[in-house]
Design an enzyme around this catalytic site. Structure first.
Site, mmCIF file in Angstrom:
data_model
loop_
_atom_site.group_PDB
_atom_site.id
_atom_site.type_symbol
_atom_site.label_atom_id
_atom_site.label_comp_id
_atom_site.label_asym_id
_atom_site.label_seq_id
_atom_site.Cartn_x
_atom_site.Cartn_y
_atom_site.Cartn_z
ATOM 1 N N GLU A 219 0.827 -1.214 0.000
ATOM 2 C CA GLU A 219 0.000 0.000 0.000
ATOM 3 C C GLU A 219 0.859 1.261 0.000
ATOM 4 O OE1 GLU A 219 -4.110 -1.210 2.205
ATOM 5 O OE2 GLU A 219 -2.259 -1.680 3.258
ATOM 6 N N GLU B 88 -4.133 -9.637 3.023
ATOM 7 C CA GLU B 88 -5.008 -9.367 4.165
ATOM 8 C C GLU B 88 -6.160 -10.360 4.274
ATOM 9 O OE1 GLU B 88 -3.123 -5.368 3.077
ATOM 10 O OE2 GLU B 88 -3.925 -7.109 2.006
#
Length: 263
Positions: free
Chosen positions: A117, A137
């Protein structure tokens, strides 16, 4: 505070190194907070014109959020987890994305979760041929929380992003290049020199103009084309009153290299 991020400044460039190699440079709360502090310092330092961000050690850029620490917040409930974990991560990646000085990620190894990210958020990125990326995730039962559900589709397209987000599969630096996450893949030993070379190509130009370009692109990408063009016009207007635009125009007319003072 521990030395969770190292900062070294050379020739107008701040090198920020995520410095938890024993934890694969996982982003604990202290690291997130320190990143925000250092960005504030760099923004106010007129002698620093750009940032390179990398990871310590031979294995990782960043393996993502510090899961044991995050798990403690989750056990306290959604409100606490959002405050302590999500807002921190989103605040950090938003700060990187909108920072007024160019930021280049030098992705030297594992870039999972929050590490990926960060790569998505910064302005430019170069990956080592040893880098490896993932959106893992889903493996722990959550969506990405540092902006990955929003920035990755904007970079890679909805279907390609969803494949990565829903499978959690790793992908190569070459695939990251194809998807638009990184600008270039280079031999591992050349990573930092390539990052510095890219920054020096940027620093030939007006730092004020660079800031205005970053602002116009960052704001405009989420606007309609008409609103984006207005944002572009506003950033141009901000340059008209500066010495840099007049120096740039005069240098071009006189066929010489422009000289730009510090921001």
């Amino acid at each position: 505070m521990t030395n969770c991020i190292k900062m070294d400044v050379t020739d107008k460039i701040a090198l920020l190194t995520l410095n938890r190699p024993e934890k694969l440079n996982a982003l604990n709360y202290e690291t997130n907070d320190r990143m925000m502090e250092l960005l504030d310092l760099i923004e106010d330092d007129r002698s620093i014109h750009a940032v390179i961000l990398t990871g310590a050690g031979d294995r990782a850029f960043s393996a993502g959020g510090d899961i044991p620490e995050f798990a403690k917040s989750v056990r306290k409930g959604a409100d606490v987890a959002i405050k302590e974990f999500v807002r921190r991560g989103q605040g950090m990646t938003a700060r990187l994305e909108t920072f007024s000085k160019p930021i280049v990620a030098a992705v030297n190894g594992i870039a999972f979760g929050g590490g990926c990210e960060i790569t998505e958020a910064v302005h430019l990125a170069i990956a080592s041929d040893r880098a490896i990326f993932a959106k893992p995730e889903i493996n722990i039962g959550i969506p990405p929380t540092f902006g990955g559900t929003q920035r990755l589709p904007r970079l890679a397209g909805r279907k390609r992003a969803l494949e990565l987000l829903l499978t959690g599969d790793t992908f190569t630096p070459e695939r990251a290049y194809e998807l638009g996450l990184v600008n270039k893949v280079v031999p591992h030993d050349d990573l930092l020199s390539e990052a510095y070379a890219l920054v020096h190509r940027i620093l030939r130009h007006s730092p004020l103009a660079a800031a205005r370009i970053i602002t116009a692109v960052t704001r405009g990408i989420n606007l309609t084309i008409a609103e984006g063009l207005q944002a572009e016009s506003e950033q141009f207007a901000r340059m008209v009153a500066t010495d840099d635009i007049h120096e740039g125009l005069t240098a071009w007319i006189e066929r010489r290299t422009p000289y730009y003072t510090a921001t």
